[in-house]
Design an enzyme around this catalytic site. Structure first.
Site, PDB file in Angstrom:
ATOM      1  N   ASP A  97      -2.412  21.731 -77.182  1.00  0.00           N
ATOM      2  CA  ASP A  97      -3.018  23.054 -77.033  1.00  0.00           C
ATOM      3  C   ASP A  97      -4.224  22.886 -76.120  1.00  0.00           C
ATOM      4  O   ASP A  97      -4.450  21.812 -75.568  1.00  0.00           O
ATOM      5  CB  ASP A  97      -3.441  23.633 -78.403  1.00  0.00           C
ATOM      6  CG  ASP A  97      -3.480  25.160 -78.378  1.00  0.00           C
ATOM      7  OD1 ASP A  97      -4.312  25.703 -77.633  1.00  0.00           O
ATOM      8  OD2 ASP A  97      -2.676  25.789 -79.085  1.00  0.00           O
ATOM      9  N   GLU A 247     -16.811  32.469 -55.505  1.00  0.00           N
ATOM     10  CA  GLU A 247     -15.941  33.375 -56.254  1.00  0.00           C
ATOM     11  C   GLU A 247     -14.640  33.660 -55.492  1.00  0.00           C
ATOM     12  O   GLU A 247     -13.574  33.708 -56.096  1.00  0.00           O
ATOM     13  CB  GLU A 247     -16.682  34.681 -56.546  1.00  0.00           C
ATOM     14  CG  GLU A 247     -15.835  35.827 -57.057  1.00  0.00           C
ATOM     15  CD  GLU A 247     -15.284  35.609 -58.456  1.00  0.00           C
ATOM     16  OE1 GLU A 247     -15.832  34.748 -59.168  1.00  0.00           O
ATOM     17  OE2 GLU A 247     -14.310  36.286 -58.818  1.00  0.00           O
TER      18      GLU A 247
END
Lengths: 517, 322
Positions: A97, A247
């Site tokens: 996980d 970004e």
């Protein structure tokens, strides 16, 4: 741990710690935001169908351009990539996980609250954010509507979500790899996400600082962006773009990883130049920190600044060129087939390159004085974001959906979706180059008569592209509900651990680590 | 769910927690907090009173309670032996990268300080090519505005005099030692530097005590660290009081007040957070938590504390001395 399936009812989604559940929630959330941001875009294109003011007030038009940008960047593209990272990274590195499963769920559940708050500003007194997605001061401070305070805090918690998500991804990649999965054996999607997560942790706090300065200027009398008090509005642009330029790579590096997974599968050749891909990604990430002021050539920087940022920006073409060369060389003399993911991936390579070249044009400081704030800029960044980020996400969904839900999508419908999107986006954005070079300014609801023809074409393309995405939703739902069963390998000898588990992937995979060859 | 001990290589039985209500509760609390704060700030601006502050307080209470229960559960899990060596490493990575994000948050404000001091300020004062061509700068320079750091008057004052909206604190009212009214020995930032640097040493000695299995040494030195932190915060309170009351230097005193209070204020807030972490670690130790080889909760808090200390050293040089 490996022996129980998902919980029943809606609580499964609220309380889950499972990376596959969380990945699915991210992807569905992202698609909802994609439709919402798309509707905002269609309002813009409907208004721009003809010169003059037809449908909306200029104030509302400004809110639409602002919200379209914010919702697409922070609500659609970034969560989609995080959703893919959640689904794929644990399976790709052979981990059970994500490293910190509860925090993983918190990262997700912040987002619906943040975007509910952001969208609700449209109904507040004075309207929603109307200062562009780059929210330059003083438009976003002195002259902003009161709802800007909610916008600021919404950005704060989106940033918290991104930082927690990135910490999780880095911890997963650095700590959870199966024995023998050395760094240079990792799939490129994992590599590009590792570097993306690093960029996010480096720049989201700077964005938080930026909106905090706005908050203080608006409510507490500070002078960060006020020349009267000795500050400088241009400071806003520096802080914002120090966040903003990394970004834009945050929105494209994972796309590079997706293309690097899909192209080898359908060219039936290993990826050309794996190591150079890794180094090119790292170089792009490094350069992204030292080019931010190329967004600001026209604010009046000293000439040394203009030159530095111009040459540094041009340098980015080198590692990006390495990548494009590697993808093309991977396809060269391969046994190519053209399933839907491959079509999207090839279109990605070609159209992203167009967007890259117009970026190179914009990087030339003296030429930028003409291009700045015109539709040429709009054409440029939509060419890198739509066929770049969005097409890579489509490609990824078609490529991994059979693994996720166990059914093959309908190849005919997938191809139809591809061609509709491909035609729609080019019809929308290619004419913007022409009107931009001819001088049409961006973010204006009205325009001079001579731009009318190209704008009508663009608007028609936009509606075609927009409605094609409803078709995409139909294809995905149809695939989840049924269809031809997928094999475990799904494709013809694909590379990667995710293809060694059953289709659909069991709720828990790799509870004990797999052996890595 | 397997709770048995780990293999030596730390790869078996990674603990994937059961379903948890903490994330959604924390999200709701966080949302109420920010929604309430934003509403409250807008109410302040409009000079109205409303529910904003109460929503914010309720949200803060909910977020804090959830985080408390959440951390408590991770501690319980660890003490029950559910965490593998590998999972413990995940927590270490998580804390390290969280501190890096904090570094970048401060970088934004230090960057802003650099930009206004060395670039924008001189241009506003008419220096260089940019100053010559800037219409506003010409107006200000013509009105007698001269730029120097620390800028104790504002361009607004140069033009509008007493009617200016943004008034500086006036010459001699900065927090630099040359302006310190009570002599260098009573210059609080110097004492704060001594306090904070000592506290980094004391927290390190405490860590050594824990590693040696000497709990009294651990708790004693950790207590000393918390006391030093409280002393630091008290001195900073006195310093702010002096600035606001005696010097008239406030957040609204132009760019000098802005950068001074925002940088030192955010740092002080982080000192408060770090102190809270260390205090919790002290209380946990009193309850018998931690062993010499399993004490990452404390180590994470001490890393954070060293980070806060490094930020202060930067502040001391760039805000108080240079």
């Amino acid at each position: 741990m490996g022996d129980h399936g998902p919980a029943k009812g809606f609580g499964r989604w609220l309380f889950t710690t499972n990376h596959k559940d969380i990945g699915s929630m991210y992807l569905w959330f992202s698609f909802a935001m994609f439709l919402m941001g798309g509707v905002f875009a269609l309002v813009i294109r409907a208004e721009l169908f003809q010169p003059g003011l037809q449908l909306v007030e200029p104030e509302f038009f400004n809110q639409m351009t602002t919200m379209h940008g914010l919702v697409m960047v922070f609500g659609a593209v970034m969560p989609a990539f995080v959703g893919l990272a959640n689904w794929l990274i644990p399976m790709m590195v052979g981990a059970p996980d994500m490293a910190l499963p509860r925090m993983n769920n918190w990262s997700f559940w912040i987002l619906p609250f943040a975007f509910t708050l952001l969208a609700s500003t449209l109904f507040m007194e004075g309207g929603g954010p109307n200062f562009g997605w780059t929210f330059y001061a003083p438009l976003s401070t002195t002259y902003a509507p009161p709802s800007v305070t909610y916008f600021i805090f919404a950005v704060h918690i989106m940033g918290a979500s991104s930082i927690m998500g990135s910490i999780n991804i880095i911890a997963t990649i650095l700590n959870m790899r199966a024995p023998g999965m050395t760094l240079m054996k990792m799939p490129l999607f994992v590599w590009t996400w590792l570097i993306t997560a690093y960029l996010l942790i480096a720049v989201m706090p700077v964005l938080a600082g930026c909106v905090t300065m706005m908050l203080m200027d608006i409510h507490f009398g500070t002078s960060f962006f006020s020349a009267a008090g000795g500050g400088d509005p241009v400071l806003f642009q520096h802080v914002f773009w120090f966040f903003g330029h990394p970004e834009v790579y945050i929105m494209i590096l994972p796309a590079f990883g997706i293309a690097s997974a899909i192209i080898p599968t359908f060219a039936r050749k290993p990826l050309f130049g794996y190591a150079s891909m890794v180094y090119a990604t790292a170089s792009i990430a490094f350069l992204s920190f030292i080019v931010w002021a190329h967004h600001m050539f026209t604010v009046g920087m000293p000439i040394a600044g203009e030159l530095f940022f111009m040459y540094a920006t041009m340098l980015i073409a080198v590692p990006t060129g390495v990548k494009v060369f590697n993808w093309v060389t991977t396809m060269f003399r391969g046994s190519m087939t053209f399933e839907t993911p491959m079509l999207f991936a090839i279109a990605f390579v070609i159209l992203f390159t167009i967007g890259g070249f117009s970026g190179l044009m914009l990087s030339i400081a003296p030429a930028d004085f003409q291009y700045h704030d015109t539709y040429f800029v709009v054409a440029h960044f939509h060419y890198v974001l739509v066929p770049g980020a969005i097409f890579s996400i489509f490609a990824a969904v078609y490529y991994w959906l059979p693994k996720w839900c166990g059914n093959m999508y309908d190849e005919r419908l997938g191809k139809a979706h591809f061609w509709l999107s491909f035609v729609g986006l080019n019809v929308t954005f290619f004419p913007m180059h022409f009107v931009g070079l001819a001088g049409m300014p961006r973010r204006i609801p009205d325009y001079a008569l001579q731009f009318a023809d190209f704008n009508q074409i663009a608007s028609m393309g936009a509606f075609l592209f927009g409605f094609s995405q409803v078709f995409f939703l139909f294809i995905v739902i149809k695939t989840i509900r049924g269809g031809q069963k997928a094999t475990d390998e799904v494709w013809d000898n694909p590379e990667g651990l995710e293809w060694t588990v059953a289709s659909p992937a069991p709720y828990h995979t790799f509870t004990t680590p797999p052996a890595i060859k | 769910m397997s709770t048995d001990t780990n293999n030596v290589d730390g790869y078996e039985h990674y603990y994937v927690p059961e379903q948890s209500a903490f994330p959604i509760l924390a999200s709701i609390g966080l949302f109420a907090l920010i929604f309430g704060l934003a509403t409250f700030f807008n109410e302040l601006q409009a000079e109205a009173t409303g529910a904003g502050r109460y929503i914010a307080i309720a949200g803060f209470a909910m977020l804090s309670a959830t985080l408390f229960a959440w951390f408590r559960q991770t501690v319980v899990e660890n003490m029950a032996g559910m965490n593998s060596v590998q999972l413990k490493r995940s927590y270490v990575w998580g804390m390290g990268w969280f501190i890096f994000s904090e570094v970048m948050f401060f970088a934004a404000f230090f960057g802003a300080l650099y930009y206004v001091r060395n670039l924008a300020g001189p241009w506003l004062g008419g220096e260089g090519e940019k100053g010559q061509y800037m219409e506003l700068a010409k107006m200000w320079v013509a009105s007698g505005y001269e730029y120097a750091w620390p800028p104790m008057t504002t361009p607004d004052e140069a033009v509008n005099g007493a009617k200016a909206l943004v008034q500086g604190a006036g010459e001699g009212n900065s927090m630099y030692p040359r302006d310190a009214h009570n002599g260098l020995a009573l210059w609080l930032p110097m004492w704060n530097t001594i306090l904070l640097l000592s506290s980094s040493v004391t927290v390190h000695i405490a860590h050594n005590g824990l590693k040696d299995g000497n709990r009294a040494k651990f708790q004693g030195w950790l207590f000393a660290t918390v006391v030093l932190a409280i002393a630091f915060l008290y001195l900073q309170y006195m310093e702010y009081h002096e600035a606001y009351v005696d010097l008239g230097l406030t957040l609204e005193s132009g760019i000098y007040g802005t950068t001074f209070f925002m940088l030192t204020g955010f740092h002080g807030f982080h000192v408060f957070l770090g102190m809270t972490m260390l205090l919790i670690m002290l209380l946990r130790s009193l309850k018998g938590h931690f062993s010499h080889d399993d004490c990452f909760g404390f180590e994470a808090a001490s890393w954070y504390w060293h980070f806060v200390d490094v930020v202060w050293v930067c502040l001391f040089f760039f805000v108080y001395i240079i």
